[in-house]
Design a protein around this motif. Structure first.
Motif: not given
Ligand code: MG
Ligand code: TXA
Length: 331
Positions: A61, A63, A147, A149, A155, A237
């Motif tokens: 991701k 992330r 999620s 994405n 998402s 986001h």
């Molecule tokens: Mg998310």
């Protein structure tokens, strides 16, 4: 970019085929990544108890490592091994699970720090989706899933969107078409039952929780408190590449006037201006359901200058929808 490493399998929405579930569970149990549908959005799943598998989620991701994941469970007995339950959490689980409510509770040590972003608490929910429940149950382990994405993007509400973001980065995508709700679960912190905090409005209206418990849920209005409690809210986001502008009953600034015929509008009522693209939803629920896919659609067209999103009423799922629009507009 096409990549042969990521398989996408169509799975029956109501009766997921056991062979496909077994194949997916094998991947989870051998430390791989499987994207799967939930009732809210598609999730990117790994064995929540395997730190090496969980690390792969963050890499796929892009992330930040300190943004904790949600544990997905398929039965109530599982929960006791993972978190310290209190009576409030127990009755909420019984009332609203399976469903779009995520509870943050004190974590037991069995949950790796990687999964919970180094926190003492962990988020947990039981998704209301046959494929998700079958996969968790067959894997016989809680599945950590954000999620599905790329970090910062809206998402995914269908499997093709997951494929566009994740091809070549994950092992398998289970495709059961479009999800039911379209925005993520409501996240509340119930680790202190005397002070329930709303960390993220979402699929379940908070009035339903308040009416059920006869308590007020605290919305941490000071951003400080919010940042401390829900690390995810710190990051950009839900934002498409195109700037999103909040629309009341007209364009908020005359400076947009010259761009109307290059811009898109989404909302509940017809706008006063002649936008290039106009997408009207006949209910707040359908607006929430279509928001992220509309963002992605206009992004793909490459010709849209701005997306004007009508500000919805803030009750029920409307509060979560307001939150997603606000965040997209900040991006
Ligand atoms: Mg998310
Ligand atoms: O509907 C959903 O919740 C979807 C589906 C796949 O289940 N999942 C999802 O996960 O939206 P994710 O990772 O995109 O969002 C999880 C949110 C983040 O804002 C994160 O910071 C917050 O939950 N969160 C997770 N664990 C937490 C914790 N221990 N304390 C506070 N916030 C937490």
């Amino acid at each position: 970019m096409q990549n042969s490493m990521t398989q996408k399998l169509i799975i029956n929405k109501f009766n997921p085929e056991p062979e496909i579930i077994s194949q997916a569970a094998n991947i989870i149990n051998s430390g791989g990544l499987v994207a799967f549908p939930t009732e809210t959005v598609y999730g990117l799943g790994a064995n929540a108890l395997n730190p090496e598998a969980v690390k792969k989620i963050f890499i796929a991701k892009g992330r930040p490592q300190d943004n904790p994941l949600i544990l997905h469970v398929s039965n109530f007995d599982q929960v006791n091994k993972l978190v310290y339950l209190n009576d409030t959490a127990k009755i909420l689980m019984r009332e609203f699970w399976p469903g779009p409510l995520t509870l943050v509770l004190n974590a037991k040590n069995i949950i790796p720090l990687e999964t919970r972003g180094g926190l003492n608490t962990v988020a947990i929910r039981m998704p209301d989706n046959p494929t998700a429940l079958a996969l968790i149950s067959k894997s016989n382990t809680p599945i950590a899933a954000p999620s599905a994405n790329l970090s910062g993007k809206p998402s995914p509400t269908d499997a093709n969107t997951v494929y566009n973001d994740m091809a070549g980065k994950i092992d398998l995508i289970l495709d059961s078409g479009s999800v039911k709700i379209g925005i993520e679960s409501t996240v509340i912190d119930v680790s202190d039952p005397n002070k329930i905090l709303l960390l993220r409005p979402g699929g379940l209206g908070i009035e339903l929780i308040e009416d059920f418990l006869h308590v007020k849920i605290i919305s941490p209005d000071s951003d400080n408190l919010k940042l401390k409690r829900s690390p995810g809210t710190r990051y950009r986001h839900y934002a498409p590449n195109i700037p999103v502008i909040i629309y009341g009953s007209k364009i908020p600034d005359e400076k947009y006037k010259n761009y109307i015929n290059e811009s898109a509008y989404i909302g509940l009522e017809m706008p006063n201006e002649n936008f290039k693209e106009i997408l009207i939803f006949d209910s707040v629920e359908n607006y929430a359901h279509g928001l992220f896919s509309a963002f992605r659609k206009f992004e793909d067209q490459h010709l849209i200058k701005y997306i004007f999103a009508q500000w919805p009423p803030g009750n029920g799922i409307g509060l979560g929808l307001q939150d997603r629009i606000k965040r997209a507009a900040q991006g």
